[in-house]
Design an enzyme around this catalytic site. Structure first.
Site, short mmCIF file in Angstrom:
data_model
loop_
_atom_site.label_atom_id
_atom_site.label_comp_id
_atom_site.label_asym_id
_atom_site.label_seq_id
_atom_site.Cartn_x
_atom_site.Cartn_y
_atom_site.Cartn_z
N SER A 73 21.27 68.69 11.81
CA SER A 73 21.28 69.77 10.82
C SER A 73 20.52 69.36 9.57
CB SER A 73 22.73 70.09 10.45
OG SER A 73 22.80 70.92 9.31
N TYR A 124 30.85 67.94 7.55
CA TYR A 124 29.96 68.48 8.58
C TYR A 124 28.64 67.71 8.58
CZ TYR A 124 26.58 71.58 10.83
OH TYR A 124 25.59 72.08 11.62
#
Length: 335
Positions: A127, A152
């Site tokens: 990501s 995350y």
């Protein structure tokens, strides 16, 4: 090829599965259909792939290592694309253990299955959030990314480290893809475009964080899938020029590679909202709010490595991508 795709009912996973099936590959799709968001939307995505004879639809959770090993042993995939993950920056602040179980334990199970079942190439989702506190733009895979701002992001950085270890120890070719704000038809309801569209059509205010001043490298789903397929077809080899004295973060002596997949054209949030208002023919009522914990002000992908090595080039401008999303949304929800 025989390709195993985890997260096959997800936004990217279902679109990727369709493209692979259309070009003649066999796809083994794994998804647990959890209720992080509307299961009905996930089932509708799956329905698009179930008509293909080359598609196998399996219910499984990557947190279940034994079940995963059984699937790999039964179907013997040649290549694997791991898109199953607990997504969302803000959700990770309130539910950290969900990220540990899926993004860390689950990914370790994927690596072990690839190790023991002769997989030729593992491609996995990282990501843009891994860039964290970095402010040098555009973000490059050759930059240091040791300061994540959310769990995350930390879990995705950890995936890259775990993959490198397996590439080094067991010579498993792995490629990590840092996705930049993916949007488009069949998207996730927890993403801004989906939430904004629903609220504007309902006459409700939208929450605009960082007072609308941040920029995102919004990347259309078709461009994302094209990049994933080009990478999947290109099995990485070790970099013979890699040096431990001056280590390159994106490559290794092991068969390991990292790439950004982004539009390479960051857009201010207010411009993005303006495109949406034009497509809906309706103005948004806005609640202006500060930057949220875990968020970064800007993202901007340097995709030069991907362009040079695979020929990938994003081609969908934001105005076109938003229009295509709105057309899908109106048709799917009949509004």
């Amino acid at each position: 090829m025989k390709v195993l795709v985890t997260g096959s009912a997800g936004f990217i996973g279902s679109a990727l599965s369709l493209r692979l099936l259309e070009r003649g590959d066999e796809v083994i799709g794994i998804d647990n259909l959890n209720d992080y968001y509307d299961v009905g939307l996930k089932e509708a995505r799956l329905a698009r792939t179930l008509n293909y004879a080359g598609y196998r639809d399996l219910r499984a959770d990557i947190e279940d290592g034994e079940r995963l090993s059984e699937i790999f042993a039964s179907f013997r995939p040649e290549r694997v694309v791991n898109l199953a993950a607990q997504a969302g920056v803000r959700y990770s602040i309130d539910n950290p253990m969900a990220y540990v179980r899926t993004n860390l334990v689950g990914f370790a199970n994927i690596l072990e299955a690839c190790r023991h079942h002769g997989v030729e190439h593992l491609v996995y989702a990282s990501s843009s959030s891994v860039y964290g506190a970095n402010t040098e733009m555009p973000f490059s895979v050759h930059h240091n990314v040791d300061h994540p701002l959310s769990l995350y992001a930390a879990s995705k950085k950890a995936n890259e480290l775990m993959a490198h270890t397996y590439s080094h120890l067991y010579r498993i070719p792995t490629t990590g893809l840092r996705f930049f704000t993916v949007y488009g038809p069949w998207g996730r309801p927890d993403m801004a475009l989906f939430k904004f569209t629903r609220a504007i059509l309902a006459g409700e205010p939208i929450q605009v964080f960082n007072y609308g001043k941040h920029r995102r490298d919004f990347t259309f789903i078709d461009d994302i899938v094209e990049g994933v397929i080009r990478v999947l077809d290109r099995v990485p080899a070790g970099n013979p020029d890699w040096s431990g004295a001056e280590p390159d973060a994106a490559t290794s002596q092991a068969p390991y590679r990292l790439y950004n997949i982004g539009n390479n054209q960051p857009v201010e949030l207010m411009e993005y909202i303006g495109c949406l208002e034009d497509c809906l023919g309706k103005k948004a009522e806005m609640e202006m709010l500060p930057l949220q914990p875990g968020d970064v002000p800007d993202t901007f992908a340097d995709v030069s490595d991907l362009v040079r090595e695979t020929g990938y080039m994003p081609s969908t401008p934001v105005a076109e991508g938003v229009a295509r999303f709105v057309e899908w949304y109106r048709g799917f929800y009949r509004v």
